[in-house]
Design an enzyme around this catalytic site. Structure first.
Site, PDB file in Angstrom:
ATOM      1  N   SER A 138       0.827  -0.998   0.081  1.00  0.00           N
ATOM      2  CA  SER A 138      -0.074   0.031  -0.032  1.00  0.00           C
ATOM      3  C   SER A 138       0.974   1.365  -0.098  1.00  0.00           C
ATOM      4  O   SER A 138       1.908   1.268   0.616  1.00  0.00           O
ATOM      5  CB  SER A 138      -1.144  -0.058   1.267  1.00  0.00           C
ATOM      6  OG  SER A 138      -1.512   1.308   1.428  1.00  0.00           O
ATOM      7  N   TYR A 151      -0.840  -0.749  10.792  1.00  0.00           N
ATOM      8  CA  TYR A 151      -1.200  -0.992   9.227  1.00  0.00           C
ATOM      9  C   TYR A 151       0.098  -0.515   8.242  1.00  0.00           C
ATOM     10  O   TYR A 151       0.491  -1.594   7.637  1.00  0.00           O
ATOM     11  CB  TYR A 151      -2.376  -0.386   8.638  1.00  0.00           C
ATOM     12  CG  TYR A 151      -2.973  -0.747   7.240  1.00  0.00           C
ATOM     13  CD1 TYR A 151      -3.335  -2.118   6.890  1.00  0.00           C
ATOM     14  CD2 TYR A 151      -2.840   0.326   6.310  1.00  0.00           C
ATOM     15  CE1 TYR A 151      -3.725  -2.206   5.644  1.00  0.00           C
ATOM     16  CE2 TYR A 151      -3.008  -0.038   4.875  1.00  0.00           C
ATOM     17  CZ  TYR A 151      -3.722  -1.190   4.618  1.00  0.00           C
ATOM     18  OH  TYR A 151      -4.110  -1.344   3.488  1.00  0.00           O
TER      19      TYR A 151
HETATM   20  N1  LIG Z   1      -8.940  -0.472  -0.520  1.00  0.00           N
HETATM   21  C1  LIG Z   1      -8.029   0.327  -0.443  1.00  0.00           C
HETATM   22  O1  LIG Z   1      -8.124   1.795  -0.540  1.00  0.00           O
HETATM   23  C2  LIG Z   1      -6.604  -0.134  -0.558  1.00  0.00           C
HETATM   24  C3  LIG Z   1      -5.407   0.470  -0.532  1.00  0.00           C
HETATM   25  C4  LIG Z   1      -4.304   0.133  -0.288  1.00  0.00           C
HETATM   26  C5  LIG Z   1      -3.961  -1.334  -0.197  1.00  0.00           C
HETATM   27  N2  LIG Z   1      -5.115  -2.002  -0.168  1.00  0.00           N
HETATM   28  C6  LIG Z   1      -4.871  -3.450   0.140  1.00  0.00           C
HETATM   29  O2  LIG Z   1      -5.487  -4.354  -0.907  1.00  0.00           O
HETATM   30  C7  LIG Z   1      -5.582  -5.756  -0.447  1.00  0.00           C
HETATM   31  C8  LIG Z   1      -6.976  -6.144  -0.831  1.00  0.00           C
HETATM   32  O3  LIG Z   1      -8.158  -5.193  -0.180  1.00  0.00           O
HETATM   33  P1  LIG Z   1      -9.473  -4.810  -0.536  1.00  0.00           P
HETATM   34  O4  LIG Z   1      -9.452  -3.244  -0.875  1.00  0.00           O
HETATM   35  O5  LIG Z   1      -9.801  -5.365  -1.750  1.00  0.00           O
HETATM   36  O6  LIG Z   1     -10.359  -5.007   0.736  1.00  0.00           O
HETATM   37  P2  LIG Z   1     -11.536  -6.106   0.848  1.00  0.00           P
HETATM   38  O7  LIG Z   1     -12.351  -6.500  -0.318  1.00  0.00           O
HETATM   39  O8  LIG Z   1     -11.946  -5.737   2.473  1.00  0.00           O
HETATM   40  O9  LIG Z   1     -10.511  -7.418   1.024  1.00  0.00           O
HETATM   41  C9  LIG Z   1      -9.800  -7.834   2.144  1.00  0.00           C
HETATM   42  C10 LIG Z   1      -9.838  -9.320   2.181  1.00  0.00           C
HETATM   43  O10 LIG Z   1      -8.963  -9.892   3.210  1.00  0.00           O
HETATM   44  C11 LIG Z   1      -9.469 -10.966   3.532  1.00  0.00           C
HETATM   45  N3  LIG Z   1      -9.090 -11.399   4.971  1.00  0.00           N
HETATM   46  C12 LIG Z   1      -8.822 -10.542   5.862  1.00  0.00           C
HETATM   47  N4  LIG Z   1      -8.574 -11.361   6.780  1.00  0.00           N
HETATM   48  C13 LIG Z   1      -8.238 -12.423   6.515  1.00  0.00           C
HETATM   49  C14 LIG Z   1      -7.861 -13.718   7.159  1.00  0.00           C
HETATM   50  N5  LIG Z   1      -7.584 -13.802   8.291  1.00  0.00           N
HETATM   51  N6  LIG Z   1      -7.608 -14.895   6.462  1.00  0.00           N
HETATM   52  C15 LIG Z   1      -7.975 -14.709   5.074  1.00  0.00           C
HETATM   53  N7  LIG Z   1      -8.535 -13.864   4.369  1.00  0.00           N
HETATM   54  C16 LIG Z   1      -8.564 -12.520   5.191  1.00  0.00           C
HETATM   55  C17 LIG Z   1     -10.870 -10.459   3.531  1.00  0.00           C
HETATM   56  O11 LIG Z   1     -11.679 -11.900   3.303  1.00  0.00           O
HETATM   57  P3  LIG Z   1     -13.335 -12.209   3.890  1.00  0.00           P
HETATM   58  O12 LIG Z   1     -13.974 -11.995   2.569  1.00  0.00           O
HETATM   59  O13 LIG Z   1     -13.384 -13.390   4.307  1.00  0.00           O
HETATM   60  O14 LIG Z   1     -13.324 -10.886   4.595  1.00  0.00           O
HETATM   61  C18 LIG Z   1     -11.172 -10.170   2.170  1.00  0.00           C
HETATM   62  O15 LIG Z   1     -11.232 -10.848   1.119  1.00  0.00           O
HETATM   63  C19 LIG Z   1      -5.346  -5.341   1.050  1.00  0.00           C
HETATM   64  O16 LIG Z   1      -4.272  -6.115   0.998  1.00  0.00           O
HETATM   65  C20 LIG Z   1      -5.326  -4.222   1.376  1.00  0.00           C
HETATM   66  O17 LIG Z   1      -4.442  -3.758   2.437  1.00  0.00           O
HETATM   67  C21 LIG Z   1      -6.194  -1.621  -0.313  1.00  0.00           C
END
Ligand SMILES: NC(=O)c1ccc[n+]([C@@H]2O[C@H](COP(=O)([O-])OP(=O)(O)OC[C@H]3O[C@@H](n4cnc5c(N)ncnc54)[C@H](OP(=O)(O)O)[C@@H]3O)[C@@H](O)[C@H]2O)c1
Ligand SMILES: Cc1cc2nc3c(=O)[nH]c(=O)nc-3n(C[C@H](O)[C@H](O)[C@H](O)COP(=O)(O)OP(=O)(O)OC[C@H]3O[C@@H](n4cnc5c(N)ncnc54)[C@H](O)[C@@H]3O)c2cc1C
Lengths: 245, 438
Positions: A138, A151
Site C-alpha cells: 500500500s 497497518y
Molecule cells: N481499499 C484500499 O483503499 C486499499 C489501499 C491500499 C491497499 N489495499 C490493500 O489491498 C488488498 C485488498 O483489499 P481490498 O481493498 O480489496 O479490501 P477487501 O475487499 O476488504 O479485501 C480484504 C480481503 O482480505 C481477506 N482477509 C482478511 N482477513 C483474512 C484472514 N484472516 N484470512 C483470510 N483472508 C482474510 C478478506 O476476506 P473475507 O472476505 O473473508 O473477509 C477480504 O477478502 C489488501 O491487502 C489491502 O490492504 C487496499
C-alpha cells in the site's frame, strides 16, 4: 494460460483482477476463509472464461499452512507459475496503539503471512526458473503516520521484503511485483468519505494485470500516487512530526 | 462522475449513506431505514433515501449459471443487463424485455418491472423472471416464483425495492439469430396515423416505438417517426459490420442547461427531416436500435446543475388519441419540453406486479429541464389529464407526483404495503404515502 494462485480471493481488488485473468483464459486457484463467497466467485469466473477454477479454504493467519497450500495449488492446477497476494485488514489504529497483542496480530495478517507465502512461492519459482509473484502492499507503507502506522509499518515490511526478494529472484527469471494502491473503493474502505482521489477496484485490477504482464517492479495505482508519495516521503522529519496526518 | 448514489435526473440531492453488500450470503446491515440501490438509472426519487441508507446492490454482480441449451440464466441481482448480453448473445440468447438503456441491474429491472419496445408481445420484465431470492431485514430469505410465495413474487415485481433485497434471480432469455435487427422507419403526420401504424404493425413486428417532434404545433402537432423491427436472421445480416463500441461522454456539467428552446427545435427538425428518417429493410445493430442514448455516457449532465424531470404516463386506449393530443399541445405551448418524446403502445399481456406500471393503451415519455415552479405546474396539469382518463404515471421516472395522484394511479398500494419490509423505505415511498390521502 497461466496457473494462478490468488490469496485473499474474496477481496474486491483480487476479484476484479481474477475477472481479468478469467477473460484471458487463465486457470485459477482461489484461497480465502469464507467458503460461500469463494464458491460464488468461482462460479462467476468459470462463466467469464477461466480455464479452471478451484477453491481452498484457509485463514491467512495460519502461518504453518502455507507449504501445504502451495502444494495443493500446484497439484490441482497441474503446476503453478503466478500468484497474487491480496488479503489484508485495515487496522483499527487506536486499538492497535493501545494493545501490543493486537498490534502483533495485525502484523500477522498484514505482513508475516505475506512474507511466509512469498518465501514458499519464491523458493519453488526459483527452482523452476520462472514465475510471477504479485503482492498488494500500500502507499500507506511508504511512510508511517500517526493515523495508521501499525497497518502502514506492516505494509512497509511487505514493500521492503518484496524489494529484496525481487533482487534475489530477478536473475532467476522470476518476477516480483510490489503493488501500492492509493484509495480504492472497496468494502475495506466502506466507511470512508469518497472524493476525487478514489479509484474503482476494476481500474486498479486492470493496472495490476498489465504490470504483471510487463514485468513492472513497483506499481503505484492509480499512477498519480507516485507523485503524491514522493512529496510525502520528502517532508523532513522535523516538520513531519508536527503534522496531523 | 455523478455523486455516488444519485438518481438519473440529477435533481438536487438527498443526504444518504451508501453501504456495501459484498456478498449475497451476507445479512443486511442493522439499519432502521434502508433501500437497495441498483445502478441509479431511475430518474427521480424512487431509488433515493434521504436521511437513510442505500445498499449498494450493484456489488452483487456475479453470474451464477447459464444454460446455453435452455436460455435460463441465474444471476446475482446487481448484474447489469449489458452483462447478460455479453455472456448470452454469443450463444444466441437475448434479453426477453429491455428498457432503453442496458446499464440497469436485474434487481432494478424487477423492482420497476421495466418494459421495452416489445410490450405488445412480451409484456414486462417480470413476465420472464422464473424466480428470485428475497432477503429481508430480519435475516429470512424467501424463494419467490409464480408458484412459490407467489404473493411475495407479485409484490416484489414492480415493488420499488421496498419488499426486501433481491439477491439472486433466474431469467428466461429469448432465442435470437445474432446481434442484428431488421426493420423500417417512416414518418407519420399526426397521432391518428401513429395509432393506425401501431395497430397494423403489432402482428408482424416484435419491436415498435415512435419519436415525436415536440416543436410541431397546429397541423404539425403529433408528427413523428415510427420505427419497427424484428431480430434479423443470420442470412439477412451476413455482411453487416458491428458498430464500434466507441462512446462519447459528457465530460462536465455545463453551467446552464444546454437544452434551450432553440437547440431543441433545431434538433427535433433535424431528426424529423434527416435523410435516414425513412428507411426500409434497414439493418440495425442491437445497440443503436435499443440503446441510442447509451453511446453518450452521462448525457443526463447536459441538463445542467439543476437536473431534469422525466414525465412518463400510460393512458388507456379508449380516448388515448384525444388526451395525448391535448398533452402535446400543452407541452408545445409551454416551450418547457425537450427533444425526446417517445410514444409507444402497451399491449394486453398482464404485468404481475401489484404496482406494475404497464397497462393496455399507449405510453408517452419526455424530459423536462428543471425550470422550477413553471415545470412543476405543467407536470401537474399533465397529471390531471392522465387521471381524467384513468391512466398512471411511472414511478421509475417520477420525482414529483402528489400522494393523491399516486394513490389514484395505483389503487393496490395499500394491499402492497403489507409486504414492505419494516426497515425499508424510500424518499419516493414516504412522499406518496405519508401525506394524508387527499
Ligand atoms: N481499499 C484500499 O483503499 C486499499 C489501499 C491500499 C491497499 N489495499 C490493500 O489491498 C488488498 C485488498 O483489499 P481490498 O481493498 O480489496 O479490501 P477487501 O475487499 O476488504 O479485501 C480484504 C480481503 O482480505 C481477506 N482477509 C482478511 N482477513 C483474512 C484472514 N484472516 N484470512 C483470510 N483472508 C482474510 C478478506 O476476506 P473475507 O472476505 O473473508 O473477509 C477480504 O477478502 C489488501 O491487502 C489491502 O490492504 C487496499
Ligand atoms: C436512458 C434511459 C432509458 C430508459 N428506458 C426505459 C424503458 O424503456 N422502460 C422502462 O421501463 N424503464 C426505462 N428506464 C428506467 C430504468 O429502466 C429503471 O429505472 C430501472 O429500474 C433502473 O434500474 P437500476 O438498476 O438503475 O436501479 P435503480 O434506479 O438504482 O433502482 C430502481 C429501483 O430498484 C430497486 N432495486 C435495485 N436493486 C434492487 C435489488 N437488488 N433488490 C430489490 N430492489 C432493488 C431500488 O430500490 C429502486 O426502487 C430508462 C432509464 C434511462 C436512464
Amino acid at each position: 494460460m497461466r496457473r494462478i494462485l490468488i490469496m485473499g480471493a474474496t477481496s474486491a481488488i483480487a476479484e476484479a483482477s481474477a475477472r481479468e485473468f478469467a477473460a484471458l483464459g487463465d486457470a485459477l486457484f482461489l484461497v480465502g476463509r469464507n467458503a460461500d463467497r469463494l464458491g460464488a466467485i468461482a462460479d462467476d469466473l468459470r462463466l467469464r472464461g477461466a480455464a479452471q477454477v478451484d477453491t481452498y479454504v484457509m485463514d491467512a493467519r495460519e502461518l504453518a499452512g502455507y507449504p501445504q497450500l502451495v502444494d495443493e495449488a500446484t497439484r490441482r492446477l497441474g503446476g503453478l507459475d503466478t500468484a497474487l497476494i491480496a488479503h489484508g485488514t485495515l487496522t483499527d489504529q487506536p486499538a492497535a496503539a493501545a494493545s501490543s497483542e493486537l498490534m502483533l496480530e495485525e502484523f500477522r495478517i498484514n505482513a508475516l503471512s505475506h512474507m511466509v507465502l512469498c518465501t514458499e512461492l519464491g523458493n519453488r519459482f526459483e527452482a523452476q526458473g520462472r514465475g510471477c509473484i504479485a503482492v498488494i502492499s500500500s502507499v500507506a507503507g511508504d511512510r508511517g503516520r500517526q493515523s495508521n502506522y501499525v497497518y502502514g509499518s506492516a505494509k512497509a515490511a511487505v514493500t521492503a521484503f518484496t524489494s529484496g526478494l525481487r533482487q534475489r529472484l530477478h536473475p532467476k527469471g522470476v518476477h516480483v511485483l510490489t503493488i501500492k494502491p492509493g484509495f480504492v473503493d472497496t468494502p475495506m474502505t466502506a466507511s470512508f468519505k469518497k472524493g476525487a482521489l478514489w479509484a474503482t477496484p476494476s481500474a486498479v485490477a486492470k493496472s495490476i494485470v498489465k504490470a504483471m504482464q510487463r514485468g513492472t517492479p513497483v506499481l503505484y495505482t492509480p499512477w498519480f500516487w507516485w507523485g503524491i508519495m514522493q512529496i510525502i516521503k520528502n517532508v523532513p522529519e522535523v516538520i513531519f512530526r508536527k503534522l496531523k496526518l | 462522475m455523478a455523486a455516488a448514489g444519485s438518481s438519473w435526473g440529477r435533481l438536487p440531492g438527498a443526504a444518504q449513506r451508501l453501504l456495501p453488500i459484498a456478498s449475497r450470503h451476507d445479512r443486511l446491515p442493522d439499519e432502521p431505514a434502508m433501500l437497495p440501490f441498483g445502478n441509479g438509472r431511475s430518474y427521480g426519487d424512487s431509488c433515493q433515501n434521504d436521511g437513510g441508507v442505500l445498499l449498494k446492490a450493484r456489488m452483487l454482480d456475479r453470474y451464477i449459471s447459464f444454460d446455453p441449451a435452455s436460455g435460463v440464466i441465474d444471476l446475482e441481482a446487481g448484474v447489469l443487463l449489458s452483462e447478460i448480453i455479453d455472456l448470452a448473445l454469443p450463444s444466441g440468447w437475448f434479453l426477453p424485455v429491455t428498457p432503453g438503456t442496458r446499464f440497469v441491474t436485474v434487481g432494478g429491472a424487477i423492482a420497476n418491472d421495466v418494459h421495452g419496445k416489445n410490450h405488445h408481445r412480451a409484456g414486462s420484465f417480470g413476465n420472464h423472471v422464473l424466480d428470485f431470492e428475497l432477503l429481508r431485514s430480519d435475516g429470512s430469505v424467501r424463494r419467490c416464483s409464480p408458484t412459490e410465495n407467489s404473493d411475495w413474487f407479485d409484490a416484489t415485481i414492480g415493488g420499488l425495492g421496498l419488499t426486501g433485497l433481491i439477491r439472486r434471480a433466474r431469467v428466461q432469455l429469448k432465442r435470437v439469430a445474432g446481434p442484428w435487427l431488421i426493420g423500417d422507419s417512416r414518418r407519420f403526420a399526426n397521432l391518428r396515423e401513429f395509432f393506425a401504424i401501431a395497430t397494423e404493425s403489432e402482428a408482424d413486428w416484435e419491436y415498435t416505438v415512435a419519436w415525436i417532434d415536440c416543436s410541431g404545433t397546429g397541423r404539425r402537432l403529433g408528427r413523428g417517426i415510427f420505427i419497427r423491427g424484428n431480430h434479423a436472421s443470420a442470412q439477412a445480416a451476413v455482411d453487416a459490420r458491428p458498430p464500434g463500441n466507441g462512446s462519447l461522454r459528457m465530460p462536465f456539467t455545463p453551467p446552464v442547461s444546454a437544452i434551450n428552446g432553440l437547440s431543441l427545435t433545431a434538433f427535433n427538425k433535424l431528426y424529423y427531416h434527416r435523410p435516414g428518417a425513412v428507411a426500409t429493410d434497414a439493418l440495425w445493430h442491437y445497440r443503436p436500435f435499443f440503446y441510442p442514448l447509451d453511446s453518450i455516457h452521462e448525457w443526463n449532465r447536459m441538463y445542467g446543475p439543476d437536473g431534469f424531470y422525466q414525465y412518463q404516463c400510460a393512458v388507456p386506449e379508449a380516448g388515448a388519441e384525444a388526451v395525448l393530443e391535448e398533452m402535446l399541445r400543452r407541452i408545445g405551448e409551454s416551450g418547457l419540453g425537450s427533444f425526446l418524446l417517445v410514444l409507444k403502445t402497451f399491449g394486453t399481456v398482464a404485468s404481475r406486479g401489484l404496482l406494475s406500471f404497464p397497462r393496455p393503451g399507449a405510453t408517452l415519455a419526455l424530459d423536462f429541464p428543471n425550470r422550477g415552479a413553471r415545470t412543476l405546474a405543467l407536470l401537474e396539469a399533465l397529471d390531471d389529464l392522465t387521471r381524467s382518463v384513468g391512466g398512471a404515471v411511472y414511478p421509475a421516472k417520477d420525482a414529483r407526483m402528489s400522494a393523491a395522484a399516486f394513490q389514484h394511479y395505483f389503487p393496490r398500494w395499500r394491499d402492497f404495503s403489507r409486504f414492505v419490509d419494516p426497515k425499508f423505505t424510500s424518499s419516493f415511498w414516504r412522499r406518496v404515502t405519508e401525506t394524508p390521502n387527499a
